[in-house]
Design a protein around this motif. Sequence first.
Motif, PDB file in Angstrom:
ATOM      1  N   ALA A   1     -72.363  -7.116  49.792  1.00 13.55           N
ATOM      2  CA  ALA A   1     -70.894  -6.905  49.663  1.00 13.55           C
ATOM      3  C   ALA A   1     -70.241  -8.231  48.955  1.00 13.55           C
ATOM      4  CB  ALA A   1     -70.284  -6.709  50.943  1.00 13.55           C
ATOM      5  N   ASN A   2     -70.635  -9.454  49.135  1.00 10.93           N
ATOM      6  CA  ASN A   2     -70.096 -10.558  48.547  1.00 10.93           C
ATOM      7  C   ASN A   2     -70.636 -10.536  47.519  1.00 10.93           C
ATOM      8  OD1 ASN A   2     -69.157 -11.286  51.166  1.00 10.93           O
ATOM      9  ND2 ASN A   2     -70.913 -12.498  51.577  1.00 10.93           N
ATOM     10  N   ARG A   3     -71.553 -10.149  46.955  1.00 13.86           N
ATOM     11  CA  ARG A   3     -71.983 -10.053  45.392  1.00 13.86           C
ATOM     12  C   ARG A   3     -71.555  -9.040  44.600  1.00 13.86           C
ATOM     13  NH1 ARG A   3     -78.327 -12.164  46.498  1.00 13.86           N
ATOM     14  NH2 ARG A   3     -77.748 -14.155  46.504  1.00 13.86           N
ATOM     15  N   ASN A   4     -70.660  -8.004  45.056  1.00 14.36           N
ATOM     16  CA  ASN A   4     -70.030  -7.040  44.305  1.00 14.36           C
ATOM     17  C   ASN A   4     -70.832  -6.156  43.679  1.00 14.36           C
ATOM     18  OD1 ASN A   4     -67.485  -7.897  45.437  1.00 14.36           O
ATOM     19  ND2 ASN A   4     -67.313  -9.599  43.755  1.00 14.36           N
ATOM     20  N   MET A   5     -72.261  -5.790  44.287  1.00  9.54           N
ATOM     21  CA  MET A   5     -72.945  -4.779  43.524  1.00  9.54           C
ATOM     22  C   MET A   5     -72.068  -3.522  43.250  1.00  9.54           C
ATOM     23  SD  MET A   5     -76.753  -3.362  44.705  1.00  9.54           S
ATOM     24  CE  MET A   5     -77.266  -4.988  44.443  1.00  9.54           C
ATOM     25  N   ALA A   6     -72.127  -3.167  41.966  1.00 10.83           N
ATOM     26  CA  ALA A   6     -71.640  -1.857  41.435  1.00 10.83           C
ATOM     27  C   ALA A   6     -72.622  -0.959  41.041  1.00 10.83           C
ATOM     28  CB  ALA A   6     -70.726  -2.031  40.312  1.00 10.83           C
ATOM     29  N   THR A   7     -72.470   0.195  41.346  1.00 10.54           N
ATOM     30  CA  THR A   7     -73.455   1.387  40.919  1.00 10.54           C
ATOM     31  C   THR A   7     -72.659   2.085  39.799  1.00 10.54           C
ATOM     32  OG1 THR A   7     -74.423   1.571  43.092  1.00 10.54           O
ATOM     33  CG2 THR A   7     -74.671   3.512  41.603  1.00 10.54           C
ATOM     34  N   HIS A   8     -73.570   2.228  38.726  1.00 11.16           N
ATOM     35  CA  HIS A   8     -73.086   2.805  37.461  1.00 11.16           C
ATOM     36  C   HIS A   8     -73.655   4.174  37.084  1.00 11.16           C
ATOM     37  CE1 HIS A   8     -71.036  -0.970  36.646  1.00 11.16           C
ATOM     38  NE2 HIS A   8     -72.029  -1.321  36.865  1.00 11.16           N
ATOM     39  N   ASN A   9     -74.455   4.988  37.937  1.00 11.88           N
ATOM     40  CA  ASN A   9     -74.732   6.150  37.686  1.00 11.88           C
ATOM     41  C   ASN A   9     -74.179   7.258  38.711  1.00 11.88           C
ATOM     42  OD1 ASN A   9     -76.233   5.517  40.050  1.00 11.88           O
ATOM     43  ND2 ASN A   9     -78.374   5.663  39.142  1.00 11.88           N
ATOM     44  N   SER A  10     -73.190   7.125  39.461  1.00 11.47           N
ATOM     45  CA  SER A  10     -72.555   7.810  40.377  1.00 11.47           C
ATOM     46  C   SER A  10     -71.700   9.006  39.337  1.00 11.47           C
ATOM     47  CB  SER A  10     -71.542   7.078  41.217  1.00 11.47           C
ATOM     48  OG  SER A  10     -70.636   6.408  40.612  1.00 11.47           O
TER      49      SER A  10
ATOM     50  N   THR B   1     -75.238  -3.459  38.804  1.00  8.98           N
ATOM     51  CA  THR B   1     -74.853  -4.680  38.396  1.00  8.98           C
ATOM     52  C   THR B   1     -74.271  -5.254  39.476  1.00  8.98           C
ATOM     53  OG1 THR B   1     -72.610  -4.228  37.595  1.00  8.98           O
ATOM     54  CG2 THR B   1     -74.373  -3.962  35.827  1.00  8.98           C
ATOM     55  N   CYS B   2     -74.635  -6.832  39.284  1.00 13.02           N
ATOM     56  CA  CYS B   2     -73.746  -7.718  40.248  1.00 13.02           C
ATOM     57  C   CYS B   2     -73.571  -9.027  39.718  1.00 13.02           C
ATOM     58  CB  CYS B   2     -74.415  -7.624  41.657  1.00 13.02           C
ATOM     59  SG  CYS B   2     -76.078  -8.555  41.669  1.00 13.02           S
ATOM     60  N   GLU B   3     -72.843  -9.993  40.434  1.00 12.64           N
ATOM     61  CA  GLU B   3     -72.953 -11.423  40.049  1.00 12.64           C
ATOM     62  C   GLU B   3     -73.121 -12.279  41.047  1.00 12.64           C
ATOM     63  OE1 GLU B   3     -69.000 -14.211  38.953  1.00 12.64           O
ATOM     64  OE2 GLU B   3     -69.041 -12.049  37.767  1.00 12.64           O
ATOM     65  N   ILE B   4     -74.239 -13.020  40.497  1.00 13.77           N
ATOM     66  CA  ILE B   4     -74.807 -14.156  41.364  1.00 13.77           C
ATOM     67  C   ILE B   4     -74.554 -15.660  40.854  1.00 13.77           C
ATOM     68  CG2 ILE B   4     -77.144 -15.025  42.597  1.00 13.77           C
ATOM     69  CD1 ILE B   4     -77.960 -12.114  42.530  1.00 13.77           C
ATOM     70  N   ASN B   5     -74.028 -16.489  41.448  1.00 14.15           N
ATOM     71  CA  ASN B   5     -73.797 -17.697  41.191  1.00 14.15           C
ATOM     72  C   ASN B   5     -72.861 -17.619  39.722  1.00 14.15           C
ATOM     73  OD1 ASN B   5     -75.182 -18.843  43.392  1.00 14.15           O
ATOM     74  ND2 ASN B   5     -77.017 -18.712  42.360  1.00 14.15           N
ATOM     75  N   GLY B   6     -71.951 -16.810  39.536  1.00 15.55           N
ATOM     76  CA  GLY B   6     -71.359 -16.696  38.174  1.00 15.55           C
ATOM     77  C   GLY B   6     -72.289 -16.267  37.056  1.00 15.55           C
ATOM     78  N   GLN B   7     -73.139 -15.447  37.301  1.00 13.34           N
ATOM     79  CA  GLN B   7     -74.212 -15.022  36.264  1.00 13.34           C
ATOM     80  C   GLN B   7     -74.190 -13.379  36.471  1.00 13.34           C
ATOM     81  OE1 GLN B   7     -78.096 -16.622  35.648  1.00 13.34           O
ATOM     82  NE2 GLN B   7     -77.775 -16.492  33.482  1.00 13.34           N
ATOM     83  N   THR B   8     -74.128 -12.728  35.598  1.00 14.62           N
ATOM     84  CA  THR B   8     -74.057 -11.236  35.719  1.00 14.62           C
ATOM     85  C   THR B   8     -75.534 -10.851  35.616  1.00 14.62           C
ATOM     86  OG1 THR B   8     -72.012 -10.963  34.562  1.00 14.62           O
ATOM     87  CG2 THR B   8     -73.613  -8.805  34.581  1.00 14.62           C
TER      88      THR B   8
END
Length: 413
Positions: A62-71, A114-121
């Motif tokens: 949740a903190n990494r804001n994972m997004a699903t792009h095939n919904s 996709t998500c963002e970890i340590n400022g990197q996509t």
Amino acid sequence: MVCNNYLKTVIVQAGRYIQKVTKGLVHLASLRSPKTISAVRFSSDRIFPSIRKMMVDTGATANRNMATHNSSEKVDDDGYASGGWKSEDGKLSCGYSSFRGKRASMEDFYDVKTCEINGQTVCLFGIFDGHGGSRAAEYLKENLFKNLMNHPEFSANTRLAISETYQQTDSDFLESGRDTFRDDGSTASTAVLVGNHLYVANVGDSRTVISKAGKAIPLSEDHKPNRSDERKRIENAGGVVMWAGTWRVGGVLAMSRAFGNRMLKQFVVAEPEIQELELDEEFELLVLASDGLWDVVPNEDAVSLALLEEEPESAARKLTETAFSRGSADNITCIVVRLYHKLETKPQPETLSQSDIEMELTGPKIEEPQMETEPKAPIEIEPETHKTETEPEPEPAAHTDSEAVMKSGPSDG
């Protein structure tokens, strides 16, 4: 008396047969018992003791804001499910297409996140081809990438995180179905893009191929039982590889690695083979697909067809249609990822071209002031000296000519 003896013989033989069947059922039950699964779970806990608790906690995801792009996939009248997605920075876009084909049910799944970890996509793409049912493939779609993003070593050691997550997710799946009698399984072919660094992991006979300057380069090798190294591994573990229409583990499974398949788990492992690659401007696109595509479409054809389409969604659709038209009898699922590295290099050729233009422009500008400076150089400051300089010039010029002639004489001689 003869009848009695015969009857006794039949009863004894029947009893022995029933005893054998009973022993077989007991053995089968023991293989399916929670104790057996507990043993598998225990062994995985010993291998991955640090990440089992992590798999349960979804807070990091949740903190990494994972997004699903095939919904938001679309299903047309022909039964093709497709969709697409583009990154915000414009560096890549992807399209996906899935088709049940000639099979009675759909056992393929795919995932784009996709998500963002340590400022990197971080971009994640996965193909999961189920067999013996769809449960294992669906489980991977729902959990594999989530587990990977929760791995504490993802940023520090991405390769290790992928390997451990694959095997731990397999163990979790087996545990989740320990009270059932299902024995389904699934392949997994995934691509994880961290900046320009690509990690491709594979279990089973799905495949990932990349295009470089128009050429197809496979980034995974199918896990087939007749691969020499796979066959040796299976036989060393006590298994057998048999021909039953095709090469199969124990005469049953046509792939040598998979998630699930608890009855063959000793031989059919979920340890991935991982390839790493640093992407540059020569790499154009990725193609991930289930074997429903690769059975009838060679790597080179897949890349050539995909490159003909501008949009990756239309490219993925084109590939699934081509596989079906060429006679694929399996579910067909495909993801095409377009890489736009040229966007990053555009400023360089533009600056170069501008400098070239400036050089061309400054050329005539320099010549024009030279024409102006020549009459301006004297600027009536020393008009007479200029004439006196021009007058003696022909004399030394004549001397130089004569001297040149004198010098040329002996040189010819």
